[in-house]
Design a protein around this motif. Sequence first.
Motif, mmCIF file in Angstrom:
data_model
loop_
_atom_site.group_PDB
_atom_site.id
_atom_site.type_symbol
_atom_site.label_atom_id
_atom_site.label_comp_id
_atom_site.label_asym_id
_atom_site.label_seq_id
_atom_site.Cartn_x
_atom_site.Cartn_y
_atom_site.Cartn_z
ATOM 1 N N ASP A 112 -45.756 -52.658 -100.361
ATOM 2 C CA ASP A 112 -45.804 -50.863 -100.035
ATOM 3 C C ASP A 112 -46.549 -50.366 -98.878
ATOM 4 N N ASP A 113 -46.913 -52.145 -97.974
ATOM 5 C CA ASP A 113 -47.779 -52.223 -96.733
ATOM 6 C C ASP A 113 -46.480 -51.623 -96.110
ATOM 7 N N PHE A 114 -46.330 -50.526 -94.870
ATOM 8 C CA PHE A 114 -45.989 -51.129 -93.361
ATOM 9 C C PHE A 114 -46.499 -51.022 -92.657
ATOM 10 N N VAL A 115 -45.865 -51.292 -91.381
ATOM 11 C CA VAL A 115 -46.524 -50.692 -89.929
ATOM 12 C C VAL A 115 -45.021 -50.397 -89.089
ATOM 13 N N LEU A 116 -45.244 -49.287 -88.189
ATOM 14 C CA LEU A 116 -43.742 -48.968 -87.577
ATOM 15 C C LEU A 116 -44.402 -49.324 -85.637
ATOM 16 N N PHE A 117 -43.655 -49.535 -85.270
ATOM 17 C CA PHE A 117 -44.771 -49.849 -83.811
ATOM 18 C C PHE A 117 -43.593 -49.115 -83.125
ATOM 19 N N GLN A 146 -39.057 -37.792 -91.255
ATOM 20 C CA GLN A 146 -37.622 -38.834 -91.939
ATOM 21 C C GLN A 146 -38.164 -39.174 -93.047
ATOM 22 N N MET A 147 -38.968 -40.721 -92.681
ATOM 23 C CA MET A 147 -39.105 -41.307 -93.814
ATOM 24 C C MET A 147 -39.971 -40.238 -95.215
ATOM 25 N N ILE A 148 -40.725 -39.279 -94.835
ATOM 26 C CA ILE A 148 -41.060 -39.175 -95.884
ATOM 27 C C ILE A 148 -39.559 -38.458 -96.603
ATOM 28 N N VAL A 149 -39.144 -38.016 -95.956
ATOM 29 C CA VAL A 149 -37.784 -36.825 -96.844
ATOM 30 C C VAL A 149 -36.918 -38.573 -97.775
ATOM 31 N N PHE A 150 -36.543 -39.605 -96.654
ATOM 32 C CA PHE A 150 -36.106 -40.598 -97.641
ATOM 33 C C PHE A 150 -36.621 -41.460 -98.621
ATOM 34 N N LEU A 151 -37.751 -41.250 -98.398
ATOM 35 C CA LEU A 151 -38.568 -42.116 -99.831
ATOM 36 C C LEU A 151 -38.159 -40.825 -101.145
ATOM 37 N N GLN A 152 -38.037 -39.540 -101.008
ATOM 38 C CA GLN A 152 -38.667 -38.857 -101.931
ATOM 39 C C GLN A 152 -37.333 -39.082 -102.993
ATOM 40 N N ASN A 153 -35.786 -39.353 -101.977
ATOM 41 C CA ASN A 153 -34.388 -40.011 -103.021
ATOM 42 C C ASN A 153 -35.089 -40.519 -103.538
ATOM 43 N N TYR A 154 -35.867 -41.305 -103.525
ATOM 44 C CA TYR A 154 -36.640 -42.915 -104.748
ATOM 45 C C TYR A 154 -37.636 -42.962 -104.823
ATOM 46 N N ARG A 155 -37.881 -41.298 -105.506
ATOM 47 C CA ARG A 155 -39.347 -40.435 -105.918
ATOM 48 C C ARG A 155 -40.556 -41.983 -105.165
ATOM 49 N N LEU A 156 -39.696 -41.124 -104.513
ATOM 50 C CA LEU A 156 -41.794 -42.159 -103.632
ATOM 51 C C LEU A 156 -42.834 -41.125 -102.596
ATOM 52 N N GLN A 157 -43.465 -41.438 -102.619
ATOM 53 C CA GLN A 157 -44.247 -39.998 -101.904
ATOM 54 C C GLN A 157 -45.118 -41.353 -100.793
ATOM 55 N N LEU A 158 -45.306 -40.342 -99.291
ATOM 56 C CA LEU A 158 -46.771 -41.563 -98.204
ATOM 57 C C LEU A 158 -47.785 -41.234 -98.901
ATOM 58 N N ASN A 159 -48.856 -42.039 -98.501
ATOM 59 C CA ASN A 159 -50.303 -41.658 -99.260
ATOM 60 C C ASN A 159 -50.314 -40.303 -97.093
ATOM 61 N N LEU A 160 -50.342 -40.403 -97.062
ATOM 62 C CA LEU A 160 -50.077 -39.208 -95.944
ATOM 63 C C LEU A 160 -52.107 -39.044 -95.486
ATOM 64 N N ASN A 161 -52.649 -39.776 -96.338
ATOM 65 C CA ASN A 161 -54.575 -40.118 -95.195
ATOM 66 C C ASN A 161 -54.169 -41.559 -95.438
ATOM 67 N N ARG A 162 -53.478 -42.163 -95.340
ATOM 68 C CA ARG A 162 -53.311 -43.558 -95.022
ATOM 69 C C ARG A 162 -52.115 -43.701 -93.615
ATOM 70 N N CYS A 163 -51.783 -42.595 -93.543
ATOM 71 C CA CYS A 163 -51.337 -42.615 -91.938
ATOM 72 C C CYS A 163 -51.082 -42.624 -91.013
ATOM 73 N N ASP A 164 -51.341 -43.528 -90.438
ATOM 74 C CA ASP A 164 -52.308 -43.026 -88.891
ATOM 75 C C ASP A 164 -51.097 -43.658 -87.712
ATOM 76 N N ILE A 165 -51.415 -43.009 -86.614
ATOM 77 C CA ILE A 165 -50.055 -42.577 -85.658
ATOM 78 C C ILE A 165 -51.768 -43.195 -84.398
ATOM 79 N N PHE A 166 -51.693 -44.279 -83.402
ATOM 80 C CA PHE A 166 -52.686 -45.045 -82.774
ATOM 81 C C PHE A 166 -51.612 -45.710 -81.832
ATOM 82 N N PRO A 167 -52.442 -45.802 -80.710
ATOM 83 C CA PRO A 167 -52.046 -47.021 -79.773
ATOM 84 C C PRO A 167 -52.365 -48.146 -80.343
#
Length: 184
Positions: free
Chosen positions: A69-74, A87-108
Amino acid sequence: MDAIVDQSNPQIEVIDYFPGDDLFTPLRRRKGLPIGNLTSQIFANVYLSPFDHFVKEVLRCPAYLRYVDDFVLFEDNKAILWDWLEQMIVFLQNYRLQLNLNRCDIFPAKTGRRFLGQVVSITNRRLPGANVRAFRKRLRTWQEHPPENRQQRIGSWLGHAKQADAQGLLKTMNLNFTTTPITI
């Protein structure tokens, strides 16, 4: 599968509502996977396969890594990453899943971030220095007081290290990174 899930570790009570839920849905559904059981990796791969396809085929992410359940996008464009997150938040709701927004980072991507025990960037994967120092310390301790499963421990660390760009490091440590188990 029902027997494995039903006998798994106790789940924390979480009251999460998803589209289509009624008032009592969260009370009827447990949350989580049987952690520690190898089936949790299989379940994650099966259950998140549609997410993998979504990221690669719909979002068209050029570089994507996922382990359980850990992933990285570049992506070079920060605005695109923020859009993908929504878009991922909306998609995952269909599978009864939520992202932990405290662990979502966007960085170079060129700076690299820790992911699965390595520092991952768009160009390479390195072992964190603290992990290497800790392993060297364990090796010195094991020379005086070898644990019964020393070969397995060394082999496990080598397997992890081989996934990173660490061949030069392993050569300087006088470890043969092409063969396991190793005797020290």
